[in-house]
Design an enzyme around this catalytic site. Structure first.
Site, PDB file in Angstrom:
ATOM      1  CG  HIS A 162      35.750  33.485 -10.153  1.00  0.00           C
ATOM      2  ND1 HIS A 162      35.568  33.143 -11.396  1.00  0.00           N
ATOM      3  CD2 HIS A 162      36.979  33.312  -9.858  1.00  0.00           C
ATOM      4  CE1 HIS A 162      36.898  33.106 -11.845  1.00  0.00           C
ATOM      5  NE2 HIS A 162      37.776  32.945 -10.749  1.00  0.00           N
ATOM      6  CB  CYS A 178      38.680  35.770 -12.892  1.00  0.00           C
ATOM      7  SG  CYS A 178      39.879  34.619 -13.255  1.00  0.00           S
ATOM      8  CD  GLU A 216      44.641  36.213 -18.130  1.00  0.00           C
ATOM      9  OE1 GLU A 216      45.799  36.060 -17.673  1.00  0.00           O
ATOM     10  OE2 GLU A 216      44.133  35.501 -19.317  1.00  0.00           O
TER      11      GLU A 216
HETATM   12  N1  CAA Z   1      39.665  12.194  -3.512  1.00  0.00           N
HETATM   13  C1  CAA Z   1      38.996  13.540  -3.352  1.00  0.00           C
HETATM   14  N2  CAA Z   1      39.512  14.524  -3.045  1.00  0.00           N
HETATM   15  C2  CAA Z   1      40.973  14.499  -3.364  1.00  0.00           C
HETATM   16  C3  CAA Z   1      41.658  13.366  -3.751  1.00  0.00           C
HETATM   17  C4  CAA Z   1      40.816  12.156  -4.033  1.00  0.00           C
HETATM   18  N3  CAA Z   1      41.593  10.826  -4.406  1.00  0.00           N
HETATM   19  N4  CAA Z   1      42.880  13.418  -3.897  1.00  0.00           N
HETATM   20  C5  CAA Z   1      43.287  15.101  -3.420  1.00  0.00           C
HETATM   21  N5  CAA Z   1      41.860  15.651  -3.056  1.00  0.00           N
HETATM   22  C6  CAA Z   1      41.683  16.756  -2.801  1.00  0.00           C
HETATM   23  C7  CAA Z   1      42.662  17.472  -1.870  1.00  0.00           C
HETATM   24  O1  CAA Z   1      42.293  17.143  -0.404  1.00  0.00           O
HETATM   25  C8  CAA Z   1      42.273  19.027  -2.116  1.00  0.00           C
HETATM   26  O2  CAA Z   1      41.058  19.372  -1.621  1.00  0.00           O
HETATM   27  P1  CAA Z   1      40.923  20.756  -0.677  1.00  0.00           P
HETATM   28  O3  CAA Z   1      41.399  21.888  -1.502  1.00  0.00           O
HETATM   29  O4  CAA Z   1      39.685  20.625   0.037  1.00  0.00           O
HETATM   30  O5  CAA Z   1      41.867  20.555   0.665  1.00  0.00           O
HETATM   31  C9  CAA Z   1      41.826  19.167  -3.674  1.00  0.00           C
HETATM   32  O6  CAA Z   1      41.671  17.612  -3.847  1.00  0.00           O
HETATM   33  C10 CAA Z   1      43.064  19.463  -4.500  1.00  0.00           C
HETATM   34  O7  CAA Z   1      44.379  18.823  -4.172  1.00  0.00           O
HETATM   35  P2  CAA Z   1      45.616  19.547  -4.067  1.00  0.00           P
HETATM   36  O8  CAA Z   1      45.679  20.818  -3.407  1.00  0.00           O
HETATM   37  O9  CAA Z   1      46.768  18.548  -3.718  1.00  0.00           O
HETATM   38  O10 CAA Z   1      45.646  20.054  -5.518  1.00  0.00           O
HETATM   39  P3  CAA Z   1      47.026  20.922  -6.307  1.00  0.00           P
HETATM   40  O11 CAA Z   1      48.283  20.684  -5.566  1.00  0.00           O
HETATM   41  O12 CAA Z   1      47.077  20.068  -7.608  1.00  0.00           O
HETATM   42  O13 CAA Z   1      46.325  22.252  -6.430  1.00  0.00           O
HETATM   43  C11 CAA Z   1      45.146  23.970  -7.283  1.00  0.00           C
HETATM   44  C12 CAA Z   1      45.169  22.509  -6.943  1.00  0.00           C
HETATM   45  C13 CAA Z   1      45.862  24.954  -6.367  1.00  0.00           C
HETATM   46  C14 CAA Z   1      43.802  24.522  -7.384  1.00  0.00           C
HETATM   47  C15 CAA Z   1      45.776  24.062  -8.804  1.00  0.00           C
HETATM   48  O14 CAA Z   1      44.784  23.252  -9.674  1.00  0.00           O
HETATM   49  C16 CAA Z   1      45.908  25.491  -9.179  1.00  0.00           C
HETATM   50  O15 CAA Z   1      46.985  26.151  -8.982  1.00  0.00           O
HETATM   51  N6  CAA Z   1      44.934  25.824 -10.039  1.00  0.00           N
HETATM   52  C17 CAA Z   1      45.160  27.399 -10.607  1.00  0.00           C
HETATM   53  C18 CAA Z   1      44.723  28.436  -9.643  1.00  0.00           C
HETATM   54  C19 CAA Z   1      43.419  28.699  -9.112  1.00  0.00           C
HETATM   55  O16 CAA Z   1      42.583  28.153  -9.841  1.00  0.00           O
HETATM   56  N7  CAA Z   1      43.298  29.331  -8.075  1.00  0.00           N
HETATM   57  C20 CAA Z   1      42.025  29.645  -7.555  1.00  0.00           C
HETATM   58  C21 CAA Z   1      41.807  31.099  -7.061  1.00  0.00           C
HETATM   59  S1  CAA Z   1      42.416  32.302  -8.088  1.00  0.00           S
HETATM   60  C22 CAA Z   1      41.043  32.570  -9.201  1.00  0.00           C
HETATM   61  O17 CAA Z   1      40.083  32.376  -8.600  1.00  0.00           O
HETATM   62  C23 CAA Z   1      41.222  33.424 -10.399  1.00  0.00           C
HETATM   63  C24 CAA Z   1      41.486  32.770 -11.424  1.00  0.00           C
HETATM   64  O18 CAA Z   1      40.203  32.238 -11.924  1.00  0.00           O
HETATM   65  C25 CAA Z   1      42.469  31.823 -11.706  1.00  0.00           C
END
Ligand code: CAA
Length: 388
Positions: free
Chosen positions: A234, A112, A80
């Site tokens: 993945h 990916c 990518e």
């Molecule tokens: N203890 C334990 N768990 C906790 C916690 C704590 N103190 N605080 C929060 N969490 C949990 C939340 O409950 C949540 O769990 P669930 O998903 O099971 O509900 C998790 O931690 C993440 O919390 P948020 O959803 O609030 O996190 P965020 O808003 O910061 O975003 C994300 C997380 C969307 C993955 C972000 O990091 C992101 O955008 N990442 C890039 C996109 C990505 O990786 N997408 C994956 C699919 S796309 C793909 O696979 C292609 C690729 O490689 C990019």
């Protein structure tokens, strides 16, 4: 019939990392959000001395013998985060690795997913030409940007795979099911060096694609969850794979549920410490499973789920061969992880902003890198690679 599949695998990631507890503290987040909620403990930091070409060369070099280099007739470079809008990373590899000049070279892109597509092209090509070998590399730097919600899901590295007849590791079965849909969950405009992402949406689409291709796989193949010893996913972050696994666990009995969860833990040992490597993540997870599982045996079927945003999903299976562990470079990842240097968050931020970019000539100091292939800078808008 001749068995076609993955003969050897090798991995590379650069020599520096950050700690996810420190990143969480620096970003004002609860450490357990990163450690448990995202499922990452460390993250590879990519210095200016490494790009997708050097990482791929470092990965492939460790597994290729002199006769492999003569017998390879195709190099498929999945990425990518390629370094040129015209020339493929594969043609640099052909020179750096001393692969014979009568090999075809090409780069493939679909977020990916491209590593899986490359692997399938390799399988189909070798099925037609069983005396030839194909080198597949999946090499990426996952970049979202400092202080973005995607920052905790960065990382980088390369997986190299040699595809041949009578492979050591696994047969790639002809049972693929796939799904494509034009959506905007993650993309990177041609002028940008960090991904654009709709994070929650991308995670939901990943799960939807998994459920859809798994359902289709079962219908077309007549198999069900009881036919699988393990599932590998993945892993953009390791919790993502756990979410997908939980979608199918109710289809298994209690004993198999526990076994699949154990295998999943084995499959994320390395990804937790390296982070996302986009095209290579599924294959690092497979590597992790093969090295860390206590119960895999020859003949076991492993389910593989590949996802690339934008979006493409694919499910297929591998069948382990009698000497499957002999195809891995012994102790490679353990030693790589043991020798990595810790980097503080302020230093990582400087390194993040110091990647080679723009048209200016530049010399990069390679003395701390230690890898065999490094990027020594740029002259006349041409990257200068060094074999140390
Ligand atoms: N203890 C334990 N768990 C906790 C916690 C704590 N103190 N605080 C929060 N969490 C949990 C939340 O409950 C949540 O769990 P669930 O998903 O099971 O509900 C998790 O931690 C993440 O919390 P948020 O959803 O609030 O996190 P965020 O808003 O910061 O975003 C994300 C997380 C969307 C993955 C972000 O990091 C992101 O955008 N990442 C890039 C996109 C990505 O990786 N997408 C994956 C699919 S796309 C793909 O696979 C292609 C690729 O490689 C990019």
């Amino acid at each position: 019939m001749t068995v076609i599949g993955i003969d050897k695998m090798s991995f590379f990631s650069p020599h520096q990392y950050i700690d996810m507890v420190e990143l969480a503290n620096a970003r004002g987040e609860e450490p357990n959000k990163y450690l448990i909620g995202i499922g990452q403990t460390e993250q590879a930091v990519i210095p200016a001395t490494q790009d997708v070409v050097t990482m791929a060369a470092n990965a492939a070099d460790e597994m290729l013998t002199a006769s492999d280099r003569k017998e390879i007739t195709m190099i498929l470079f999945a990425t990518e985060s390629g370094i040129d809008n015209s020339k493929s990373g594969a043609v640099y590899l052909q020179r750096l690795l001393g692969i014979n000049p009568y090999a075809r070279t090409i780069e493939l892109k679909q977020a990916c997913y491209a590593g899986t597509f490359a692997l399938m092209q390799a399988r189909d090509y070798v099925t037609l030409h069983p005396k030839e070998k194909v080198l597949v590399v999946a090499s990426d730097i996952a970049r979202y940007g400092l202080q973005t919600s995607g920052e905790v899901t960065q990382g980088g590295g390369a997986v190299a795979m040699l595809v041949s007849a009578n492979p050591m590791i696994a047969e790639i079965n002809q049972d693929n099911q796939f799904l494509s849909r034009d959506i905007m969950d993650f993309w990177r405009p041609i002028y940008a060096d960090t991904a654009r992402v709709d994070g929650k949406y991308s995670s939901n689409v990943y799960q939807d694609f998994f459920k859809a291709v798994w359902q289709r796989y079962k219908e077309k193949s007549g198999r069900d969850i009881s036919d699988f010893k393990a599932l590998a996913f993945h892993l953009p972050f390791t919790k993502m794979g756990l979410k997908a696994l939980r979608d199918v666990l109710p289809e298994a009995n209690d004993e198999q549920q526990a076994a699949l969860l154990d295998e999943f833990e084995a499959s994320r040992v390395y990804n937790k410490r390296i982070g996302n490597l986009y095209t290579g993540s599924l294959y690092l997870s497979l590597y992790s499973l093969l090295e860390n599982s206590q119960s895999l045996e020859a003949g076991d079927r492993i389910g593989m789920f590949s996802y690339g945003s934008g979006a493409e999903g694919e499910f297929y299976s591998l069948t382990l061969q009698p000497h499957f562990n002999s195809g891995l470079v012994t102790g490679q990842i353990e030693s790589l992880l043991a020798n990595r240097q810790y980097v503080s968050i302020p230093d990582y931020e400087k390194i993040f902003n110091n990647q080679l970019r723009g048209p200016e000539d530049r010399v990069i100091d390679i003395k701390d890198d230690g890898a065999k292939f490094t990027l020594h800078g740029q002259k006349n808008e041409q990257r200068q690679y060094v074999c140390n």
